[in-house]
Design an enzyme around this catalytic site. Structure first.
Site, PDB file in Angstrom:
ATOM      1  N   SER A   1       0.849  -1.191   0.000  1.00  0.00           N
ATOM      2  CA  SER A   1       0.000   0.000   0.000  1.00  0.00           C
ATOM      3  C   SER A   1       0.884   1.241   0.000  1.00  0.00           C
ATOM      4  CB  SER A   1      -0.909   0.010   1.229  1.00  0.00           C
ATOM      5  OG  SER A   1      -1.510   1.285   1.338  1.00  0.00           O
TER       6      SER A   1
ATOM      7  N   HIS B   1      -1.319  -1.124  -4.354  1.00  0.00           N
ATOM      8  CA  HIS B   1      -2.592  -0.695  -3.770  1.00  0.00           C
ATOM      9  C   HIS B   1      -2.505   0.804  -3.503  1.00  0.00           C
ATOM     10  CE1 HIS B   1      -6.282  -1.351  -1.397  1.00  0.00           C
ATOM     11  NE2 HIS B   1      -5.779  -0.552  -0.475  1.00  0.00           N
TER      12      HIS B   1
ATOM     13  N   ASP C   1      -4.507   4.052  -1.972  1.00  0.00           N
ATOM     14  CA  ASP C   1      -5.603   4.411  -1.072  1.00  0.00           C
ATOM     15  C   ASP C   1      -6.055   5.840  -1.295  1.00  0.00           C
ATOM     16  OD1 ASP C   1      -6.081   2.118   0.691  1.00  0.00           O
ATOM     17  OD2 ASP C   1      -3.971   2.369   1.197  1.00  0.00           O
TER      18      ASP C   1
ATOM     19  N   MET D   1      -8.657   8.686  -0.205  1.00  0.00           N
ATOM     20  CA  MET D   1      -9.561   8.996   0.910  1.00  0.00           C
ATOM     21  C   MET D   1     -10.202  10.355   0.726  1.00  0.00           C
ATOM     22  SD  MET D   1      -7.085   8.054   4.042  1.00  0.00           S
ATOM     23  CE  MET D   1      -6.292   6.460   4.173  1.00  0.00           C
TER      24      MET D   1
ATOM     25  N   HIS E   1      -8.253   1.865  -4.358  1.00  0.00           N
ATOM     26  CA  HIS E   1      -9.236   1.708  -3.281  1.00  0.00           C
ATOM     27  C   HIS E   1      -9.866   3.064  -2.987  1.00  0.00           C
ATOM     28  CE1 HIS E   1      -9.771   0.476   1.255  1.00  0.00           C
ATOM     29  NE2 HIS E   1     -10.920   0.636   0.636  1.00  0.00           N
TER      30      HIS E   1
ATOM     31  N   MET F   1     -11.952   5.108  -0.903  1.00  0.00           N
ATOM     32  CA  MET F   1     -12.657   5.286   0.377  1.00  0.00           C
ATOM     33  C   MET F   1     -13.362   6.630   0.282  1.00  0.00           C
ATOM     34  SD  MET F   1      -9.632   3.874   2.815  1.00  0.00           S
ATOM     35  CE  MET F   1      -8.398   4.078   1.551  1.00  0.00           C
TER      36      MET F   1
ATOM     37  N   MET G   1     -12.160  -5.180   4.785  1.00  0.00           N
ATOM     38  CA  MET G   1     -11.322  -4.290   5.606  1.00  0.00           C
ATOM     39  C   MET G   1     -11.160  -4.911   6.999  1.00  0.00           C
ATOM     40  SD  MET G   1     -10.428  -1.786   3.722  1.00  0.00           S
ATOM     41  CE  MET G   1      -9.523  -0.937   5.046  1.00  0.00           C
TER      42      MET G   1
ATOM     43  N   GLY H   1      -8.869   4.744   6.960  1.00  0.00           N
ATOM     44  CA  GLY H   1      -8.511   6.139   7.203  1.00  0.00           C
ATOM     45  C   GLY H   1      -7.032   6.305   7.521  1.00  0.00           C
ATOM     46  N   PHE H   2      -6.434   5.265   8.091  1.00  0.00           N
ATOM     47  CA  PHE H   2      -5.037   5.376   8.505  1.00  0.00           C
ATOM     48  C   PHE H   2      -4.323   4.038   8.337  1.00  0.00           C
ATOM     49  CE2 PHE H   2      -7.581   8.408  10.812  1.00  0.00           C
ATOM     50  CZ  PHE H   2      -6.860   9.592  10.653  1.00  0.00           C
TER      51      PHE H   2
ATOM     52  N   ASP I   1      -7.292  -6.058   3.805  1.00  0.00           N
ATOM     53  CA  ASP I   1      -6.572  -4.773   3.893  1.00  0.00           C
ATOM     54  C   ASP I   1      -6.692  -4.219   5.311  1.00  0.00           C
ATOM     55  OD1 ASP I   1      -5.430  -2.278   3.389  1.00  0.00           O
ATOM     56  OD2 ASP I   1      -7.117  -1.535   2.194  1.00  0.00           O
ATOM     57  N   GLY I   2      -5.533  -4.015   5.950  1.00  0.00           N
ATOM     58  CA  GLY I   2      -5.517  -3.386   7.269  1.00  0.00           C
ATOM     59  C   GLY I   2      -4.817  -4.248   8.311  1.00  0.00           C
ATOM     60  N   GLY I   3      -3.654  -3.784   8.762  1.00  0.00           N
ATOM     61  CA  GLY I   3      -2.953  -4.492   9.830  1.00  0.00           C
ATOM     62  C   GLY I   3      -2.351  -5.821   9.400  1.00  0.00           C
TER      63      GLY I   3
ATOM     64  N   GLY J   1       0.785  -2.332   4.151  1.00  0.00           N
ATOM     65  CA  GLY J   1       1.435  -1.034   4.038  1.00  0.00           C
ATOM     66  C   GLY J   1       2.616  -0.899   4.967  1.00  0.00           C
ATOM     67  N   SER J   2       2.337  -0.545   6.231  1.00  0.00           N
ATOM     68  CA  SER J   2       3.429  -0.215   7.152  1.00  0.00           C
ATOM     69  C   SER J   2       4.364  -1.402   7.367  1.00  0.00           C
ATOM     70  CB  SER J   2       2.852   0.278   8.478  1.00  0.00           C
ATOM     71  OG  SER J   2       1.875  -0.616   8.951  1.00  0.00           O
TER      72      SER J   2
HETATM   73  C1  DX5 Z   1      -6.535   1.966   5.439  1.00  0.00           C
HETATM   74  C2  DX5 Z   1      -6.084   1.675   4.039  1.00  0.00           C
HETATM   75  C3  DX5 Z   1      -5.064   0.594   3.991  1.00  0.00           C
HETATM   76  C4  DX5 Z   1      -3.776   0.942   4.687  1.00  0.00           C
HETATM   77  C5  DX5 Z   1      -3.140  -0.320   5.155  1.00  0.00           C
HETATM   78  O1  DX5 Z   1      -7.384   3.062   5.406  1.00  0.00           O
HETATM   79  O2  DX5 Z   1      -7.179   1.274   3.231  1.00  0.00           O
HETATM   80  O3  DX5 Z   1      -4.805   0.170   2.652  1.00  0.00           O
HETATM   81  O4  DX5 Z   1      -2.863   1.630   3.871  1.00  0.00           O
HETATM   82  O5  DX5 Z   1      -2.023  -0.025   5.917  1.00  0.00           O
HETATM   83  P1  DX5 Z   1      -1.440  -1.022   6.992  1.00  0.00           P
HETATM   84  O6  DX5 Z   1      -1.011  -2.272   6.251  1.00  0.00           O
HETATM   85  O7  DX5 Z   1      -0.306  -0.283   7.602  1.00  0.00           O
HETATM   86  O8  DX5 Z   1      -2.538  -1.348   7.961  1.00  0.00           O
HETATM   87 ZN    ZN Z   2      -6.691   0.280   1.233  1.00  0.00          ZN
END
Ligand code: DX5
Ligand code: ZN
Length: 214
Positions: free
Chosen positions: A9, A34, A36, A38, A68, A70, A139, A144-145, A173-175, A195-196
């Site tokens: 991401s 990916h 994102d 927003m 994506h 959002m 999700m 959002g983050f 997607d997420g964590g 992502g992170s």
């Molecule tokens: C959240 C995004 C994700 C995010 C995932 O709002 O849709 O795609 O970038 O980041 P990590 O993998 O760090 O949770």
């Molecule tokens: Zn995403």
């Protein structure tokens, strides 16, 4: 068993060097990128828009772009994202638009439509859209983050989708890190956004290989 695909991401890349973030994903063997998008009516944050998608297209034309949205009104922005090089467009079941009509329009534009669902939304809300999409995105954080904690309860949604649609692409997607990624694969996911976790790796290629192969 479907092939496992890994999607870094771009949100987690160094914001001062997004071009480098795109290249890094490709050089390390990502299956797709990916992106994102927003808007602050749908999530409590703002990220980037079509120009960043266009930059990714220009930087690495061969790296597939999974976008994506959002957004509360994704239906109003399909054209600019398509023109920027989006290849799959994911919209949310919670969006304030004609969701089925928007998914159909995405397909008519020659792109792949996908439907995404937030943690608090009952999975049954996906039912009317399953035959209209190529991909479902579950999700596992409140969008959002980046860098939030994986919500394990959402794995039930993956099982629900996989039981109904054995062949559909099912993305999470997420964590996502090694443990939550492999747990999601066991629950039926075949596409992992991260992502992170990926962008902080010294060896992003190895982390993606480990996620793919367990
Ligand atoms: C959240 C995004 C994700 C995010 C995932 O709002 O849709 O795609 O970038 O980041 P990590 O993998 O760090 O949770
Ligand atoms: Zn995403």
């Amino acid at each position: 068993m479907k092939k496992i695909e890994i999607l870094p991401s771009l949100l987690a890349a160094d914001v001062g060097d997004l071009r480098g973030g795109v290249k890094r994903a490709e050089e390390n063997g990502a299956d797709a990128l990916h992106l994102d998008i927003m808007d602050p009516h749908f999530v409590p944050n703002i990220s980037f828009g079509p120009d960043v998608v266009a930059m990714a297209t220009k930087t690495c034309p061969g790296l597939y772009r999974n976008v994506h949205l959002m957004m509360l009104r994704p239906d109003l922005y399909l054209k600019p994202f398509a023109e920027a090089g989006a290849q799959t467009i994911q919209i949310h079941v919670e969006a304030a638009c004609d969701v089925a009509g928007t998914l159909r329009r995405i397909r008519e534009m020659g792109l792949k439509p996908a439907i995404s669902i937030n943690p608090e939304t009952p999975v049954e809300r996906l039912e009317p859209y399953l035959d209209l999409v190529d991909e479902v995105l579950v999700m596992t954080v409140h969008p959002g983050f980046g860098a939030q904690k994986f919500i394990a309860e959402c794995m039930e949604k993956m099982k629900w989708v996989r039981a109904r649609k054995p062949e559909i692409d099912l993305m999470v997607d997420g964590g996502i890190n090694y443990e939550t990624g492999r747990a999601s694969v066991a629950a039926g996911a075949n596409m992992l956004v991260s992502g992170s976790y990926l962008y902080k790796q010294a060896d992003m290629r190895k982390a993606m290989e480990d996620l793919r192969h367990g």
